[in-house]
Design a protein around this motif. Structure first.
Motif, mmCIF file in Angstrom:
data_model
loop_
_atom_site.group_PDB
_atom_site.id
_atom_site.type_symbol
_atom_site.label_atom_id
_atom_site.label_comp_id
_atom_site.label_asym_id
_atom_site.label_seq_id
_atom_site.Cartn_x
_atom_site.Cartn_y
_atom_site.Cartn_z
ATOM 1 N N ALA A 50 12.085 78.251 -75.560
ATOM 2 C CA ALA A 50 12.906 77.858 -74.289
ATOM 3 C C ALA A 50 12.080 79.414 -73.042
ATOM 4 N N TYR A 51 11.706 79.888 -73.544
ATOM 5 C CA TYR A 51 11.054 81.033 -73.120
ATOM 6 C C TYR A 51 9.701 80.831 -72.775
ATOM 7 N N ARG A 52 8.892 79.955 -73.603
ATOM 8 C CA ARG A 52 8.415 79.096 -73.200
ATOM 9 C C ARG A 52 7.949 78.185 -72.441
ATOM 10 N N LEU A 53 9.220 77.333 -72.217
ATOM 11 C CA LEU A 53 9.184 76.458 -71.689
ATOM 12 C C LEU A 53 9.075 76.689 -70.033
ATOM 13 N N CYS A 54 9.698 77.893 -69.519
ATOM 14 C CA CYS A 54 10.292 78.920 -68.666
ATOM 15 C C CYS A 54 8.935 79.085 -67.704
ATOM 16 N N LEU A 55 7.965 79.757 -68.530
ATOM 17 C CA LEU A 55 6.984 80.355 -68.009
ATOM 18 C C LEU A 55 6.369 79.095 -67.971
ATOM 19 N N TRP A 56 5.583 78.596 -68.327
ATOM 20 C CA TRP A 56 5.076 78.010 -68.855
ATOM 21 C C TRP A 56 4.650 76.759 -68.350
ATOM 22 N N GLY A 94 16.666 83.850 -65.220
ATOM 23 C CA GLY A 94 18.089 83.290 -65.082
ATOM 24 C C GLY A 94 18.856 83.957 -66.426
ATOM 25 N N PHE A 95 17.504 84.677 -67.394
ATOM 26 C CA PHE A 95 18.536 84.795 -68.379
ATOM 27 C C PHE A 95 17.775 86.793 -68.266
ATOM 28 N N SER A 96 17.452 87.418 -67.595
ATOM 29 C CA SER A 96 16.531 89.001 -67.110
ATOM 30 C C SER A 96 18.445 89.502 -67.326
ATOM 31 N N ALA A 97 19.779 88.956 -66.647
ATOM 32 C CA ALA A 97 20.582 90.238 -67.270
ATOM 33 C C ALA A 97 21.736 89.435 -68.047
ATOM 34 N N TRP A 98 21.154 88.039 -68.774
ATOM 35 C CA TRP A 98 21.797 87.516 -69.595
ATOM 36 C C TRP A 98 22.287 88.051 -71.118
ATOM 37 N N LEU A 99 23.452 88.570 -71.574
ATOM 38 C CA LEU A 99 23.779 88.886 -73.205
ATOM 39 C C LEU A 99 23.082 88.719 -74.338
ATOM 40 N N GLY A 100 22.235 87.060 -74.273
ATOM 41 C CA GLY A 100 21.451 86.933 -75.174
ATOM 42 C C GLY A 100 20.260 86.861 -75.135
ATOM 43 N N HIS A 101 19.705 87.000 -74.335
ATOM 44 C CA HIS A 101 17.781 87.873 -73.464
ATOM 45 C C HIS A 101 17.656 88.040 -74.899
ATOM 46 N N VAL A 102 16.553 88.166 -75.176
ATOM 47 C CA VAL A 102 16.178 88.960 -76.374
ATOM 48 C C VAL A 102 14.403 89.681 -76.281
ATOM 49 N N PRO A 103 14.421 90.232 -75.259
ATOM 50 C CA PRO A 103 13.587 91.034 -74.383
ATOM 51 C C PRO A 103 12.723 91.125 -75.654
ATOM 52 N N ALA A 104 12.341 91.769 -76.591
ATOM 53 C CA ALA A 104 10.941 91.096 -77.370
ATOM 54 C C ALA A 104 10.263 90.485 -77.771
ATOM 55 N N LEU A 105 11.102 89.342 -78.298
ATOM 56 C CA LEU A 105 10.343 88.078 -78.111
ATOM 57 C C LEU A 105 10.291 87.555 -76.742
ATOM 58 N N TRP A 106 11.030 87.754 -75.591
ATOM 59 C CA TRP A 106 10.255 87.108 -74.095
ATOM 60 C C TRP A 106 8.860 87.832 -73.784
ATOM 61 N N ARG A 107 8.684 89.337 -74.335
ATOM 62 C CA ARG A 107 6.863 90.565 -74.359
ATOM 63 C C ARG A 107 5.845 89.633 -74.766
ATOM 64 N N VAL A 137 6.232 86.530 -75.558
ATOM 65 C CA VAL A 137 5.449 85.622 -74.839
ATOM 66 C C VAL A 137 4.894 85.484 -73.343
ATOM 67 N N HIS A 138 5.217 86.863 -72.937
ATOM 68 C CA HIS A 138 5.059 86.716 -72.098
ATOM 69 C C HIS A 138 3.329 87.611 -72.113
ATOM 70 N N ASP A 139 3.137 88.428 -72.694
ATOM 71 C CA ASP A 139 1.590 89.222 -73.092
ATOM 72 C C ASP A 139 0.953 88.031 -73.543
ATOM 73 N N GLU A 140 1.272 87.436 -74.155
ATOM 74 C CA GLU A 140 0.355 85.825 -74.684
ATOM 75 C C GLU A 140 -0.362 85.103 -73.384
ATOM 76 N N ALA A 141 0.698 84.734 -72.706
ATOM 77 C CA ALA A 141 0.495 84.328 -71.153
ATOM 78 C C ALA A 141 -0.116 84.828 -70.834
ATOM 79 N N GLN A 142 0.073 86.478 -70.214
ATOM 80 C CA GLN A 142 -0.911 87.370 -70.220
ATOM 81 C C GLN A 142 -2.427 87.305 -69.976
ATOM 82 N N ALA A 143 -2.369 87.671 -71.306
ATOM 83 C CA ALA A 143 -4.202 87.373 -71.885
ATOM 84 C C ALA A 143 -4.875 86.765 -71.915
#
Length: 732
Positions: free
Chosen positions: A47-53, A231-244, A246-252
């Motif tokens: 889901a995070y990857r779809l948002c980003l990519w 949209g998930f930044s302040a969502w209580l179901g957000h998993v910051p570690a998982l997002w980081r 996915v985001h770090d992979e995209a950054q690299a």
């Protein structure tokens, strides 16, 4: 909360298949297509990857619940049953979007209010805390879609639409959304071309959307890598570690992509006002080393100087929504096709257009087409291979077919070579050249540089073609219903392609108008706002015309003989011009030595134009301009005039006048009022262009009436002797 979720991805209409393919590659399972959307299931990381990519989606929605719904109470109960404490704090903010109708919900605002009430009631605590509505940047954005009795309740993980990448803060008049631009690039084969090290050029780049999207694809940059708020930044179901992760992979991946030698990606734009905004967008995207934008016309754009370099030329030409645009668009497409044949041999080309019939005029055969939608506008993507065997010659056969028949293969035309004309276009050009040669001698002798050179001489080409010095004004008459619209359009484009060659004019100085039966004041209504006036000459006077802003130009060419008659007869006389329009007849009267002139019209715009016409000829004194309803003005007028000209509209229903003027119904009253102002021995000229007009026979019992229609037609209107009728009236 489950480890897997149903996801619902929305997209522009027509992109469902492309989005489904992209989403599968990003990890979405069990993908199914819907109208303007797809759905499937995935884990949170996907889901995070779809948002980003996702380059194509508008939104990524995480489905919380589906439930049957028969009425508003079912809606409230279904939403209320969700454990909202897992998603939103009691003092958080939310926004609700509701789509669909039925099941007792006929108003989306009411449906959204019911959803909001259910969530707020569920989360209101003992201390009185409750969520509040925040439409712009809420902690959670909730979607409920009602589909045939089923409610689909979702959270929007995207926040703002994913097409808003953040780099395009400045845009042109008709911007292409970023995800639509990406879809066009993908359909055009750019990912393959980029992987092979190919180049990309956009000869009409606007503010650079194609260029930036192409560079992000080539450099492997996630389209929403720079987005800070989701949209998930302040969502209580957000998993910051998982997002980081996915985001770090995209950054690299982006860093590795940008470290590669940049591909050659260039844009060219004719409008100098868009150059800096385009360059600013490129810099905000961090792609200044990859993308360059230059100012230049279509005919001057250059592909990469390295002749071995191949790639993709991509373009989204203007759609032409203003009056007169169609002619310039035809020549734009012709120029684009000519430039491709001249300078881009071996390249691929893609034209995204709202006018696919113009794509056929490029001189290259499209080998593939895709249907798209740009908002509500149906469009097509035309794909070309710039190879000689794809070139279309004047008789619409390819060079390959000619070679097969033993004919010499034609080379791509050089810059100075005019576009090849079809058989129909050549026939039209021949007639136009014949008329031009004959009428040109007469026009030079009469000191006229604005005249009609063609007036539906051939029934299948139902056009009027007028020369205004070095400009051409083309009017297309409405085709009968029996004529196939596609055939009529093809003939129009044939004629437009022939006109510059036949008359020796710059294609950019051809303006097209579509003329239909006029009612009311429509013929005088403003159509555009270019404010571009040209000066023309007629019988020793200079007049201003405007070919682009109005359906008519400010000068009725068929009344030239009447204006010249007025000039010859005006010496020493008091002249009155009623319904004066731009007062061209008044200018002629002043040129002829009128003692004074008075011109009356209801329109301030045209009286201002009249003032400019008089000033252009040095006739600012003793020439009065009066704004008002002609009938009312005549009723209160006291002065007498020796020479009066009246050329009323067929109908007039301006807000400034009482009632409606109808020339057939009201001409007797009009003429009686005007003849009351005619001095003894004076002359009144009356004309109009209502084809069914009948002059009241009783007027001849009160005045000396003579029809002079035949005397008021010059050679350029000889074929159209019903263009107007004219009478001379004198007092008995």
């Amino acid at each position: 909360m489950s480890d897997r979720f149903e996801l619902y991805l929305t997209c522009p209409k027509g992109l469902e298949g492309l989005l489904a393919e992209e989403a599968r590659q990003l990890g979405l399972n069990e993908v199914r297509e819907h109208t303007s959307a797809i759905r499937g299931d995935a884990d949170m990381e996907t889901a995070y990857r779809l948002c980003l990519w996702s380059r194509l989606a508008n939104r990524v929605l995480l489905v919380l619940k589906r439930f049957p719904m028969k009425n508003a109470d079912d809606l409230y109960d279904g939403v209320h049953a969700v454990d909202w404490a897992d998603h939103l704090a009691a003092d958080g903010t939310l926004a609700v979007e509701f789509s669909g109708h039925g099941s007792g919900i006929d108003n989306t605002h009411f449906g959204a209010l019911k959803v909001k009430d259910a969530i707020v009631d569920k989360l209101r605590n003992r201390e009185g805390l409750r969520p509040s509505v925040e439409k712009v940047d809420p902690d959670v954005r909730v979607h409920l879609r009602l589909d045939r009795g089923e409610a689909i309740l979702s959270l929007d993980l995207s926040g703002h639409s994913l097409h808003q990448r953040g780099y395009r803060l400045q845009q042109g008049a008709a911007p292409l959304k970023e995800n639509l631009a990406a879809a066009v690039l993908i359909r055009s084969g750019w990912p393959r071309i980029a992987a092979e090290g190919g180049a990309l050029a956009d000869p009409m780049c606007g503010v650079g959307t194609f260029l930036v999207e192409a560079a992000m694809i080539a450099a492997d940059i996630a389209p929403n890598l720079k987005r800070e708020r989701w949209g998930f930044s302040a969502w209580l179901g957000h998993v910051p570690a998982l997002w980081r992760k996915v985001h770090d992979e995209a950054q690299a991946r982006a860093q590795a992509g940008l470290a590669k030698p940049p591909l050659w990606i260039r844009g060219y734009e004719a409008d100098p006002r868009l150059i800096q905004p385009g360059r600013n967008n490129v810099e905000r995207a961090g792609l200044g080393d990859w993308v360059k934008i230059y100012q230049g016309e279509v005919a001057s754009f250059e592909p990469r100087p390295d002749q071995n370099q191949k790639g993709l030329v991509i373009s989204n030409p203007p759609y032409g929504e203003r009056l007169g645009d169609e002619a310039s668009l035809l020549y734009l497409y012709q120029n684009l096709g000519e430039r491709l044949r001249q300078a881009c041999m071996g390249w691929e080309a893609a034209v995204f257009t709202g006018a696919p019939e113009l794509g056929k005029r490029m001189g290259i055969r499209s080998h593939k087409q895709y249907a798209f939608w740009n908002g509500a506008l149906p469009c097509k993507l035309l794909l070309f291979k710039v190879q000689p065997d794809q070139f279309v010659t004047g008789d619409r056969r390819s060079a390959q077919a000619e070679a097969a028949e033993g004919e010499p293969r034609r080379q791509a035309p050089v810059a100075s070579e005019p576009a090849r004309l079809s058989e129909g276009a050549q026939m039209f050009a021949n007639r136009l050249q014949k008329n031009f040669k004959q009428l040109g001698k007469w026009a030079r002798r009469e000191k006229v540089d604005c005249y009609r050179v063609y007036d539906a001489d051939m029934p299948e080409y139902a056009l009027a073609v007028d020369l205004y010095h070095d400009w051409v004004h083309v009017q297309e008459y409405a085709a009968p219903r029996s004529i196939d619209p596609d055939k009529a359009q093809a003939r129009l484009l044939d004629a437009l392609s022939a006109i510059p060659q036949a008359l020796g004019v710059d294609p950019q100085r051809v303006v097209l108008k579509r003329r239909e039966r006029q009612t009311g004041t429509r013929q005088y209504e403003r159509q555009a706002t270019e404010g571009r006036f040209q000066e023309v000459n007629e019988g020793g006077v200079k007049l201003l015309v405007n070919l682009t802003d109005y359906l008519d130009t400010g000068l009725f060419l068929d009344h030239r003989p009447m204006r010249m008659r007025i000039q010859r007869e005006a010496a020493g006389k008091r002249f009155l011009n009623l319904f004066c329009y731009t007062a061209t007849a008044t200018v002629h009267a002043a040129k002829g030595g009128a003692r004074s002139t008075t011109s009356v019209d209801l329109s301030k715009t045209y009286l201002d134009w009249a003032r400019r016409n008089l000033a252009l000829n040095g006739f600012s004194e003793r020439n009065r301009l009066e704004q008002g309803d002609v009938m009312a003005w005549l009723e209160s007028a006291q002065d007498s005039y020796d020479l009066i000209f009246i050329d009323p509209p067929t109908f007039s229903n301006s807000k400034r006048m009482e009632g409606v003027f109808d020339v057939q119904r009201d001409h007797v009253q009009l003429l009686d009022l005007a003849m009351a102002r005619l001095a003894p021995g004076g002359v009144l000229y009356f004309s109009n262009n209502f084809r069914k007009f009948q002059l009241d026979e009783h007027l001849a019992t009160r005045y000396v009436v003579e029809e002079i229609s035949a005397q008021t037609l010059d050679p350029d209107f000889a074929r159209n002797n019903r263009i107007h009728r004219a009478w001379q009236l004198r007092l008995r």
